[in-house]
Scaffold this active site. Sequence first.
Site, PDB file in Angstrom:
ATOM      1  N   TYR A 152     -14.610 -11.823   0.158  1.00  0.00           N
ATOM      2  CA  TYR A 152     -15.284 -10.563  -0.190  1.00  0.00           C
ATOM      3  C   TYR A 152     -16.525 -10.817  -1.051  1.00  0.00           C
ATOM      4  CZ  TYR A 152     -11.764  -7.573   1.904  1.00  0.00           C
ATOM      5  OH  TYR A 152     -10.968  -6.938   2.809  1.00  0.00           O
ATOM      6  N   ARG A 185      -3.785   6.515   0.459  1.00  0.00           N
ATOM      7  CA  ARG A 185      -4.413   7.737   0.989  1.00  0.00           C
ATOM      8  C   ARG A 185      -3.504   8.618   1.832  1.00  0.00           C
ATOM      9  NH1 ARG A 185      -9.406   4.504   3.224  1.00  0.00           N
ATOM     10  NH2 ARG A 185      -7.672   3.046   3.289  1.00  0.00           N
ATOM     11  N   ARG A 198       0.823  -1.221   0.000  1.00  0.00           N
ATOM     12  CA  ARG A 198       0.000   0.000   0.000  1.00  0.00           C
ATOM     13  C   ARG A 198       0.852   1.263   0.000  1.00  0.00           C
ATOM     14  NH1 ARG A 198      -5.430  -0.192   1.144  1.00  0.00           N
ATOM     15  NH2 ARG A 198      -6.208  -2.310   0.984  1.00  0.00           N
ATOM     16  N   ASP A 241      -7.065  -3.273  -7.300  1.00  0.00           N
ATOM     17  CA  ASP A 241      -7.576  -3.810  -6.037  1.00  0.00           C
ATOM     18  C   ASP A 241      -7.834  -5.302  -6.193  1.00  0.00           C
ATOM     19  OD1 ASP A 241      -8.483  -2.746  -3.272  1.00  0.00           O
ATOM     20  OD2 ASP A 241      -9.990  -4.231  -3.819  1.00  0.00           O
ATOM     21  N   ARG A 299      -7.378  11.816  -6.200  1.00  0.00           N
ATOM     22  CA  ARG A 299      -8.728  11.443  -5.747  1.00  0.00           C
ATOM     23  C   ARG A 299      -9.704  12.605  -5.788  1.00  0.00           C
ATOM     24  NH1 ARG A 299     -11.970   9.326  -4.411  1.00  0.00           N
ATOM     25  NH2 ARG A 299     -12.181   8.069  -2.559  1.00  0.00           N
TER      26      ARG A 299
HETATM   27  O1  CP3 Z   1       0.194   0.699  -3.312  1.00  0.00           O
HETATM   28  C1  CP3 Z   1      -0.646  -0.206  -3.345  1.00  0.00           C
HETATM   29  O2  CP3 Z   1      -0.461  -1.287  -2.753  1.00  0.00           O
HETATM   30  C2  CP3 Z   1      -1.907   0.059  -4.137  1.00  0.00           C
HETATM   31  C3  CP3 Z   1      -2.623  -1.110  -4.698  1.00  0.00           C
HETATM   32  C4  CP3 Z   1      -3.564  -1.852  -3.743  1.00  0.00           C
HETATM   33  C5  CP3 Z   1      -4.811  -1.381  -3.249  1.00  0.00           C
HETATM   34  N1  CP3 Z   1      -5.422  -2.395  -2.564  1.00  0.00           N
HETATM   35  C6  CP3 Z   1      -5.368  -0.040  -3.490  1.00  0.00           C
HETATM   36  C7  CP3 Z   1      -6.446   0.486  -2.609  1.00  0.00           C
HETATM   37  C8  CP3 Z   1      -3.399  -3.149  -3.263  1.00  0.00           C
HETATM   38  C9  CP3 Z   1      -2.201  -4.084  -3.425  1.00  0.00           C
HETATM   39  C10 CP3 Z   1      -4.590  -3.479  -2.539  1.00  0.00           C
HETATM   40  C11 CP3 Z   1      -4.811  -4.804  -1.921  1.00  0.00           C
HETATM   41  C12 CP3 Z   1      -6.026  -5.043  -1.130  1.00  0.00           C
HETATM   42  N2  CP3 Z   1      -7.288  -4.508  -1.304  1.00  0.00           N
HETATM   43  C13 CP3 Z   1      -6.097  -5.991  -0.073  1.00  0.00           C
HETATM   44  C14 CP3 Z   1      -4.976  -6.890   0.386  1.00  0.00           C
HETATM   45  C15 CP3 Z   1      -4.035  -6.196   1.326  1.00  0.00           C
HETATM   46  C16 CP3 Z   1      -4.635  -5.857   2.661  1.00  0.00           C
HETATM   47  O3  CP3 Z   1      -4.735  -4.660   2.951  1.00  0.00           O
HETATM   48  O4  CP3 Z   1      -4.963  -6.782   3.431  1.00  0.00           O
HETATM   49  C17 CP3 Z   1      -7.416  -5.955   0.427  1.00  0.00           C
HETATM   50  C18 CP3 Z   1      -7.962  -6.774   1.584  1.00  0.00           C
HETATM   51  C19 CP3 Z   1      -8.167  -5.034  -0.373  1.00  0.00           C
HETATM   52  C20 CP3 Z   1      -9.621  -4.692  -0.250  1.00  0.00           C
HETATM   53  C21 CP3 Z   1      -9.833  -3.252   0.065  1.00  0.00           C
HETATM   54  N3  CP3 Z   1      -9.594  -2.210  -0.830  1.00  0.00           N
HETATM   55  C22 CP3 Z   1     -10.295  -2.655   1.274  1.00  0.00           C
HETATM   56  C23 CP3 Z   1     -10.679  -3.430   2.528  1.00  0.00           C
HETATM   57  C24 CP3 Z   1     -10.330  -1.268   1.089  1.00  0.00           C
HETATM   58  C25 CP3 Z   1     -10.838  -0.181   2.046  1.00  0.00           C
HETATM   59  C26 CP3 Z   1      -9.995   0.007   3.228  1.00  0.00           C
HETATM   60  C27 CP3 Z   1      -8.518   0.069   2.969  1.00  0.00           C
HETATM   61  O5  CP3 Z   1      -7.842  -0.842   3.478  1.00  0.00           O
HETATM   62  O6  CP3 Z   1      -8.038   0.951   2.256  1.00  0.00           O
HETATM   63  C28 CP3 Z   1      -9.850  -0.992  -0.217  1.00  0.00           C
HETATM   64  C29 CP3 Z   1      -9.694   0.344  -0.839  1.00  0.00           C
HETATM   65  C30 CP3 Z   1      -8.362   0.680  -1.439  1.00  0.00           C
HETATM   66  N4  CP3 Z   1      -7.568  -0.188  -2.146  1.00  0.00           N
HETATM   67  C31 CP3 Z   1      -7.758   1.973  -1.428  1.00  0.00           C
HETATM   68  C32 CP3 Z   1      -6.549   1.852  -2.164  1.00  0.00           C
HETATM   69  C33 CP3 Z   1      -5.580   2.962  -2.493  1.00  0.00           C
HETATM   70  C34 CP3 Z   1      -8.336   3.234  -0.809  1.00  0.00           C
HETATM   71  C35 CP3 Z   1      -9.262   3.817  -1.807  1.00  0.00           C
HETATM   72  C36 CP3 Z   1      -9.635   5.247  -1.505  1.00  0.00           C
HETATM   73  O7  CP3 Z   1     -10.433   5.464  -0.560  1.00  0.00           O
HETATM   74  O8  CP3 Z   1      -9.145   6.121  -2.231  1.00  0.00           O
END
Ligand code: CP3
Length: 351
Positions: A154, A34, A30, A79, A43
Amino acid sequence: MTQRPKYPQTRFTRACRGEPVDQVPVWMMRQAGRYMPEYQRLREQAGFLDICRKPELAAKATLDAVQVLDPDAAIVFSDITIPADAMGQTLTFEPGPVLAPAVRSMYDVVSLKRVDAERDMAYVYEACRAVRAQLDASKSLIGFVGAPLTVAGYMIEGRPSKAWRELKRLVYGEPKVAHALLERVTETLTAHAIAQVEAGCDAVQLFDSTAGELAAAELQTFAFRYAREVIGALRHLGVPVIYFARNVGAHLEGVADLGADVVGLDWTVTVEEARRRLDDRVALQGNLDPAVLFTTPEEVDRRVHEILKESEGLDGFIFNLGHGVLPETPVPNARQVITSVRTHGRRQGPR
Ligand code: CP3
């Protein structure tokens, strides 16, 4: 016969293979997110899914993080829930992923669409190609998928969950339905990972964030079995595969047997213990608690150094956090992680 990798070796891919390096490589899960002002500005123009679906914006999100942090690897901006959208569920973010309708029955499973990855997720691969064209050759580009159990979780819950009650209800109570879904998901995720490599990724990470929620027997049959299948199907590509799960410290030996080149560790086990139990037979990645980044640069430096000391003598070590960078993390502390690894992580290998 060993497959020759298509891409030039980097410090990161060498460490994934357990080969000597001049410096411990570092990136952060990540790292594009954000906490970064550059991402917040992106965003303001576009929703999260719009960024994922517009290759130039997704590539910018990936590359902004590289510019700010200078890690050894970039990760595709996408994602883990995108393949569920390709399978016919409607995906929205509020701000966590919401998938509708939730998959709860055999009828729901057989109603899912057969995915043609190149057609249905073309925008992801375009983003890979756009990043690869702009990324320095000394840095790797990591493609990723959720592991089957985590993505299925999910799809079944329809949203993030604390207790994963519906997922577990199917796994424990209707295993045939759970297996039928996992088979379909495994097929889609395998194709998605292969297409990312074909589009320029020189490593793949599987995120199995939910696996550690299952009871020990079901962890084997519903999580590890399908993760092993995806990993096995990637072998012929010749790129390293990283498997990351949380809260599986009790099952580290099983994790190391999945066939991945690298085991990602969360902070609930030490690198020292993982090395001892796995006898240095796989490369390790991890494992600073991301919450440490809410302290001071001095404390970050001290803890990075501690982990690096534990990894001494292990060629296959990649520094990372034990989970993703948290929202509101101070950027200087994220940069401090990279600086500290460069300072304390010098090794004897070739440049
Ligand atoms: O730099 C990076 O790693 C970006 C790529 C990336 C994202 N999600 C972007 C994202 C990666 C590799 C992921 C993986 C991901 N997504 C996982 C596995 C890793 C982990 O955290 O356990 C999971 C479970 C998800 C599912 C997911 N996506 C959730 C639960 C959420 C909301 C809460 C959170 O953890 O951010 C997201 C949203 C998300 N995915 C955002 C980003 C940049 C935030 C989106 C926003 O509000 O702008």
